[in-house]
Design an enzyme around this catalytic site. Structure first.
Site, mmCIF file in Angstrom:
data_model
loop_
_atom_site.group_PDB
_atom_site.id
_atom_site.type_symbol
_atom_site.label_atom_id
_atom_site.label_comp_id
_atom_site.label_asym_id
_atom_site.label_seq_id
_atom_site.Cartn_x
_atom_site.Cartn_y
_atom_site.Cartn_z
ATOM 1 C CE LYS A 105 -13.916 -29.743 64.566
ATOM 2 N NZ LYS A 105 -14.906 -28.714 64.517
ATOM 3 N NE ARG A 124 -17.111 -28.136 72.691
ATOM 4 C CZ ARG A 124 -17.382 -29.389 73.037
ATOM 5 N NH1 ARG A 124 -17.423 -29.719 74.318
ATOM 6 N NH2 ARG A 124 -17.620 -30.289 72.116
ATOM 7 C CE LYS A 149 -17.637 -30.890 65.437
ATOM 8 N NZ LYS A 149 -18.321 -29.588 65.380
HETATM 9 C C1 PBG Z 1 -18.993 -26.291 66.357
HETATM 10 C C2 PBG Z 1 -17.564 -26.594 66.134
HETATM 11 C C3 PBG Z 1 -16.618 -27.081 67.051
HETATM 12 C C4 PBG Z 1 -15.377 -27.043 66.411
HETATM 13 C C5 PBG Z 1 -15.609 -26.583 65.114
HETATM 14 N N1 PBG Z 1 -16.970 -26.337 64.958
HETATM 15 C C6 PBG Z 1 -16.738 -27.445 68.473
HETATM 16 C C7 PBG Z 1 -17.687 -28.484 68.890
HETATM 17 O O1 PBG Z 1 -18.208 -29.264 68.100
HETATM 18 O O2 PBG Z 1 -17.924 -28.520 70.088
HETATM 19 C C8 PBG Z 1 -14.059 -27.407 67.024
HETATM 20 C C9 PBG Z 1 -12.856 -26.772 66.432
HETATM 21 C C10 PBG Z 1 -11.637 -26.815 67.272
HETATM 22 O O3 PBG Z 1 -11.611 -27.425 68.363
HETATM 23 O O4 PBG Z 1 -10.649 -26.229 66.836
HETATM 24 N N2 PBG Z 1 -19.891 -27.274 66.125
#
Ligand code: PBG
Length: 325
Positions: free
Chosen positions: A249, A206, A196
């Site tokens: 991701k 967010r 990620k």
């Molecule tokens: C939380 C999380 C995030 C996303 C999924 N789980 C945001 C982040 O890491 O700030 C992003 C998903 C999206 O943008 O669709 N940790």
């Protein structure tokens, strides 16, 4: 054999030909759809930066799940934005919390739907970081991992079909696996957000998950977008620790990473087409600058062609409407 004997256009001359020589085909079974659970009843609050996506109370998420199942969406991933935010992320440890209640209600209504639960701390902490913050402002790995494992246990006990850690702390898959196993939940799979990246494309999410960090950024735990070999290392570690599926991701800017991960491992590979990837297409389509449906097909087909076995996407319901019966 070259031109004029070779003429690749022969196989592109009609949709009938293109259809039978197509190498990559999207299906409903490829798709996982995110839902955002909020407190209250009869709440359906549109997320402004994600057209078509709403925050839903538990009762509304059940109605939504029924409609999604009817469309042929096979799997969901649940996020929540609780009211109470504190240093210990206590809202996520509550067996009567938003996600446990949503899991129980959805599985009771449509048992055939696969329900994953995102496991992270950011929407339940008062500072919005994915782990516990030390006095110095640093994110503490090992205490965060202990809490994350408890959250996973809470969700697995509620009947989640899988827990999906998205925090990027080191060692969290192992801790989760051990805690689940010790508590009679050896059959609950772990979908690890293994690679990620610290991405600019999470902005709209967010808003939906109410999880923006109050200070700093996530670059001390999420990956540097420049690194691909490191993704292979993260994936290998998570599989060693017990991950059943691994995720890359975001998806679109990381197609090379998806391909390399697919070639390196034998477990299913998930790719997450994140909020920013979705909202860019929506925004351009709203201005008439791009054909939304064609862009959705092209991006999702590209992600599958790169090697994803499953794709988390906010286009999932529309794709199910658009795909041939
Ligand atoms: C939380 C999380 C995030 C996303 C999924 N789980 C945001 C982040 O890491 O700030 C992003 C998903 C999206 O943008 O669709 N940790």
């Amino acid at each position: 054999m070259g031109f004029p004997l070779a003429r690749p256009r022969r196989l592109r001359q009609s949709e009938s030909w293109r259809r039978i020589v197509r190498e990559t085909r999207l299906t409903r079974e490829d798709l996982v759809y995110p839902l955002f659970i909020v407190p209250g009843t009869r709440v359906r609050r549109p997320v402004e930066s994600m057209p078509g996506v709403s925050q839903l109370s538990v009762d509304e998420c059940v109605a939504e799940a029924r409609a999604l199942a009817d469309l042929g969406v096979p799997a969901l991933i649940l996020f929540s934005a609780p009211e109470v935010k504190d240093a210990s992320a206590s809202a996520f440890l509550d067996p009567q919390g938003l996600v446990p209640r949503a899991v129980q209600a959805i599985k009771a209504a449509r048992p055939e739907l696969i329900v994953w639960t995102d496991v992270c701390l950011c929407s339940a902490t008062d500072h919005g970081h994915c782990g516990h913050v030390l006095g110095s402002g640093a994110i503490d790995n090992d205490s965060s991992v202990a809490t994350l494992a408890q959250v996973a246990l809470n969700y697995a006990r509620a009947g989640a079909d899988a827990v999906a850690p998205s925090d990027m702390m080191d060692g969290r898959v192992q801790s989760m696996r051990q805690l689940l196993d010790r508590n009679g939940l050896a059959a609950t799979p772990i979908v690890s957000y293994a690679a990620k990246y610290a991405s600019a494309f999470y902005g709209p999410f967010r808003e939906a998950a109410d999880s923006a960090p109050a200070f700093g950024d996530r670059r001390s735990y999420q990956m540097d977008p420049a690194n691909a070999r490191e993704a292979l290392r993260e994936v290998a570690l998570d599989i060693e620790e017990g991950a059943d599926l691994v995720m890359v991701k975001p998806a679109g800017p990381y197609l090379d990473v998806i391909r390399r991960v697919r070639d390196a491992v034998d477990v299913p590979v998930v790719a997450y087409q994140v909020s920013g990837e979705f909202s860019l297409i929506k925004a351009a389509a709203a201005r008439g600058w791009i054909d939304e449906r064609a862009a959705a097909f092209e991006t999702l087909t590209g992600i599958k062609r790169a090697g994803a076995d499953l794709i988390v996407s906010y286009f999932a319901p529309d794709m199910c409407r658009w795909l041939p019966a």
